[in-house]
Design an enzyme around this catalytic site. Structure first.
Site, PDB file in Angstrom:
ATOM      1  N   ASP A 511      -2.383   2.832   1.650  1.00 27.21           N
ATOM      2  CA  ASP A 511      -1.442   2.448   0.597  1.00 27.21           C
ATOM      3  C   ASP A 511      -0.596   3.644   0.152  1.00 27.21           C
ATOM      4  OD1 ASP A 511      -2.469  -0.060   0.732  1.00 27.21           O
ATOM      5  OD2 ASP A 511      -3.694   0.079  -1.082  1.00 27.21           O
ATOM      6  N   ASP A 537       3.302  -2.813   7.823  1.00 27.53           N
ATOM      7  CA  ASP A 537       3.983  -1.536   8.051  1.00 27.53           C
ATOM      8  C   ASP A 537       5.415  -1.755   8.523  1.00 27.53           C
ATOM      9  OD1 ASP A 537       3.372  -2.627  10.483  1.00 27.53           O
ATOM     10  OD2 ASP A 537       2.750  -0.741  11.409  1.00 27.53           O
TER      11      ASP A 537
END
Length: 869
Positions: A511, A537
């Site tokens: 994160d 992503d």
């Protein structure tokens, strides 16, 4: 934020105890999820009940709202609330809903409701102050003990929960069911007790609010009465003044020699000073023709005066027949029409639809009615009273009476002072209330804005999510359609090594990596551009208003440069990167937000195929190739379903002995466009379409029946996808299919791609161990590209290597690499197989190095096995 790879590490398969614990944990998590879902439903219902309490104007509306939301939680079609009135000391039922029985006051009309309730199960719960869940047996037991008296129809189950406030019982919340399939339990009891505890405060607040409103209403009525009294005194005084002045004017008008039209106009002017008369007409009777004519008519609607007409059943005729003044509202007029008293025979004369009130006064000349004086209002704000009717009657008869002036100046002054004080006090109270309301409205607006923001933004990075970004992209497409010279670009960014960060450093560091990536990307774009996150992503950038595609390429280069700077994750530096696909808007009307996003995604995959850390600009050729790939995928899926593939054999020849040493088995496919696909070309298409496992299973099914005699006992080489070894279910399926083949296990040589083995060595070693128990042999295909070290070959039960194809135009370096790989493998005792389709120089070099096994490139089709699947 981790992307699901679909694979499970098989190196250390879970034990039976681990599986049992996992199953128990899953079951516990499901129960917890059910509880959380139930808690969420309860929370929403309580929020709705609280919301209702702030919106409704009476406790009855609040109880009805509670019932409506309670039905969404439990079976509460039969529901009522009994509350204790502290002023009267008696139980009341402010809300009652039952599908069988009427209200207790209707069932026992001659008995007192409080006594009825106290004798029954409701009074029992109220006295005990404890929850009661009763079935028919419980009712009979309590009745036998003399605690209750049976009232109403027998129910399947009855649940009553006391409503308590400050350690005292203030009421009972009851649900019951007549249906045997509905059963209340501990969950419903807890829910009802929780709701009753919550709504007890709301009920108490409503009670206090009702008392406050009653107090305010009382004070307001007092102010209103004082104001009305004062207003009435002022009105009567002014009315008297106007009336006296009007009497002189009417008297002068009566004695004047004005013509009839002027007379009526002047009369109307005088009337307008006494009473609102914007809509007025005078109708006179022509006795000889028994008809009506209208010498004067005025209307706010601007309509023309009615024409002379015979006496019919109109509203004016109804007034003339009654011979007395009438004050009617719209409801009265509708009732007259319903009874057939007016407009029954002449509905075309009805123009009363827009009238709010109507006053009609017969005009008497002598003792006979000769006409009518009428006024009416079109607005609900203009209401006539009986005194207006009396005034109009007086004017119509040209006589007047004086109205006594009883007002006193001091009384008037005191009334004004009291009124001003009360108004000021009320104004202050309203100001305070308005301040509280403004704060509540502001808070709700802030919550609403936050909900809107959260619905359109990524919770981790705060960037626009897929929904919001797609909306922005659609706006850009529409803008370009309207302004053909404008142009925009879309960058599709896929981060490298994100899965590795999650696997090695954990999701928390993953994160942090995404947040830092979002910050760097934001620094690379303009304020007018839109940066969004649409996946784990995957980031996207909408570059608005660019001059040329080169602008997008410059931004992509800045992004690659920014992401190449090492990230500080945990206690170490981590090197990442990205693959970027660029799609530029076109000038036609075929572009959509979805198509441009797909084009940028396709370009991104092209960038990943080139080795990552680069960008690719999408072109029309790429779109055509992708369309062709989608068509090929659909055709291949259809061919697998309809079993249109066939088995083909390519011999592996030992040149020294000039005899066949083994046979390589693969599938072939007659493409609908007229060319045949087989071997590596078909495997590549299957891998691109994610059909590698289905293709391998199809191949193994061909061996489920006896093979031809000339294949019986020979080595059979099969090149399979490594995906079989990366998931326990796929590995189990491969083992079962190997067992079901009609060949001896020692005949089967299973080859897996060297590059895939290097990427996930542990899964392959575990898979080799599981499959090796069946007796099959293993080999690596595509060897010689420099992916794996020689040391890794000693860690795996690999006994054969199939060298990578050198091709016709292989250079000296490629030849040397293949030759060195073959020599090293043979030194380890491995069997080396080379492709025969390379150049003559490559084949001579491999032969000189000691390679004796070559696979021919000519395949033999086995039709006999094609139907054995």
């Amino acid at each position: 934020m981790q992307r699901d790879s679909g694979f499970t590490d098989e190196a250390n398969p879970p034990s039976g105890d681990d599986v049992s614990r996992l199953l128990k944990r899953v079951d516990r998590l499901r129960r917890l999820a059910g509880k959380y879902k139930r808690a969420e439903v309860v929370r929403d219902a309580l929020l709705q009940i609280t919301h209702i309490a702030t919106e409704v104007s009476s406790p009855e509306d609040f109880y009805a709202g509670v019932h409506a939301h309670l039905k969404s939680l439990i079976a509460a079609d039969n529901f009522f609330i009994a509350t204790y009135n502290h002023r009267t000391g008696r139980l009341e039922i402010p809300f009652f809903a039952d599908e069988k029985d009427p209200h207790p006051s209707e069932m026992f009309p001659e008995e007192d409701l409080h006594q009825i309730l106290m004798r029954g199960i409701t009074g029992y719960v109220f006295r005990q102050g404890e929850t009661a869940l009763c079935g028919q047996a419980d009712f009979e037991r309590l009745e036998a003990q003399g605690d209750i008296v049976s009232l109403g129809s027998a129910s399947h189950q009855w649940l009553g929960v006391p409503i308590r406030y400050q350690e005292r019982t203030t009421g009972v919340l009851v649900v019951q069911t007549y249906k045997s399939e509905v059963n209340y339990g501990l969950t419903e009891i807890e829910l009802m007790e929780f709701i009753s505890h919550h709504i007890s405060g709301v009920m108490e607040r409503l009670r206090h609010q009702e008392q406050l409103e009653q107090s305010i209403d009382q004070r307001t009525r007092e102010l209103s009465e004082a104001y009305d009294k004062l207003k009435q005194e002022v009105y009567e005084r002014r009315r008297a003044e106007r009336l006296q002045k009007s009497l002189f004017e009417i008297a002068e008008l009566s004695a004047s020699g004005l013509e009839q039209p002027d007379f009526y106009q002047r009369l109307h002017s005088i009337l307008s000073h006494l009473i609102p008369a914007s809509n007025c007409y005078i109708a006179l009777i022509d006795a000889q023709e028994n008809a009506l004519h209208f010498p004067f008519y005025v209307s706010q609607l601007g309509t023309e005066a009615p024409k002379r007409r015979p006496m019919t059943d109109g509203l004016t005729e109804y007034l003339l027949s009654r011979r007395r003044p009438l004050l009617l509202d719209q409801k009265d007029i509708q009732e007259l029409m319903a009874r057939g008293d007016i407009y029954a025979h002449t509905p075309q004369l009805n123009n009363t639809q827009k009238m709010h009130q109507w006053i009609g006064v017969p005009l008497f000349i002598g003792d006979e009615v000769k006409g009518a004086l009428t006024i009416y209002s079109l607005s609900m704000t203009q209401n006539y009273q009986m005194r207006d009717l009396e005034l109009l009657t007086f004017v119509s008869q040209h006589i007047g009476t004086a109205i006594e002036r009883k007002q006193h100046a001091e009384s008037l002054r005191r009334s004004y002072e009291q009124l001003e004080e009360k108004v000021a006090e009320r104004t202050r109270a309203l100001a305070e209330l308005n301040g509280e309301l403004e704060q509540e409205i502001l808070r709700r607006k802030e919550v609403e804005q936050k909900l809107i923001h959260d619905a359109k933004h990524d919770t981790l990075t705060g960037l626009p999510n897929r929904a919001m970004f797609t909306e922005r992209l659609a706006q850009a497409v529409r803008h370009v359609r309207r302004h053909g010279r404008d142009q925009f670009a879309l960058l599709f960014i896929d981060l490298d090594r994100f899965k590795q960060i999650n696997d090695t450093l954990g999701h928390l560091e993953g994160d942090r990596f995404l947040i830092e990536t979002a910050r760097r990307l934001s620094a690379c774009v303009r304020e007018i551009d839109t940066l969004g996150r649409i996946g784990g992503d995957e980031f996207v950038v909408l570059l608005d208003d660019i001059n040329s595609p080169r602008d997008a390429e410059e931004v992509a280069e800045r992004i690659l440069s920014a992401l190449s700077v090492p990230f500080i994750l945990g206690d170490s530096l981590f090197q990442s990167g990205a693959s970027i696909g660029i799609a530029v808007s076109g000038t036609g009307f075929k572009d959509t937000a979805q198509s441009i996003l797909r084009d940028a995604d396709a370009a991104m995959y092209q960038a990943k195929a080139r080795g990552k850390g680069c960008y690719v600009v999408f072109d029309a050729k790429g779109r055509a190739e992708r369309h062709q790939e989608h068509q090929d995928e659909a055709l291949l899926r259809d061919a697998l379903i309809h079993e249109q593939l066939y088995l083909q054999v390519m011999p592996v020849v030992c040149q020294q002995q000039e005899q066949t040493s083994a046979y390589a088995l693969s599938l072939g496919w007659e493409h609908p466009r007229g060319h045949a696909l087989g071997g590596l070309e078909l495997a590549t298409l299957a891998e691109r379409c994610n059909l590698s496992l289905e293709l391998d299973r199809y191949l193994l099914r061909q061996l489920a029946d006896p093979v031809p005699d000339w294949l019986d006992g020979a080595e059979l080489h099969l090149c399979l996808s490594s995906a079989h070894l990366k998931h326990k279910h796929a590995l189990r399926g491969l083992k079962n299919m190997v067992k079901e083949t009609h060949c001896a296990a020692k005949q089967l040589w299973l080859f897996f791609d060297e590059a895939a083995v290097v990427q996930d060595t542990q899964s392959h070693i575990a898979g080799f161990e599981a499959l090796g128990k069946l007796g099959v042999q293993f080999g690596l295909s595509g060897y010689g590209n420099g992916f794996s070290s020689f040391k890794s070959l000693t860690l795996m039960p690999v006994k054969a290597l199939r060298l990578a194809s050198a091709g016709e135009d292989a250079g000296q370096e490629k030849m040397r690499l293949l030759t060195a790989s073959a020599v090293a493998a043979m030194s380890l005792g491995l069997k080396v197989i080379a492709a025969q389709n390379g150049s003559a120089d490559t084949q001579r070099a491999l032969t000189s190095a000691g390679v004796t096994l070559f696979q021919t490139h000519e395949a033999t089709r086995l039709n006999a096995l094609a139907s054995c699947s």
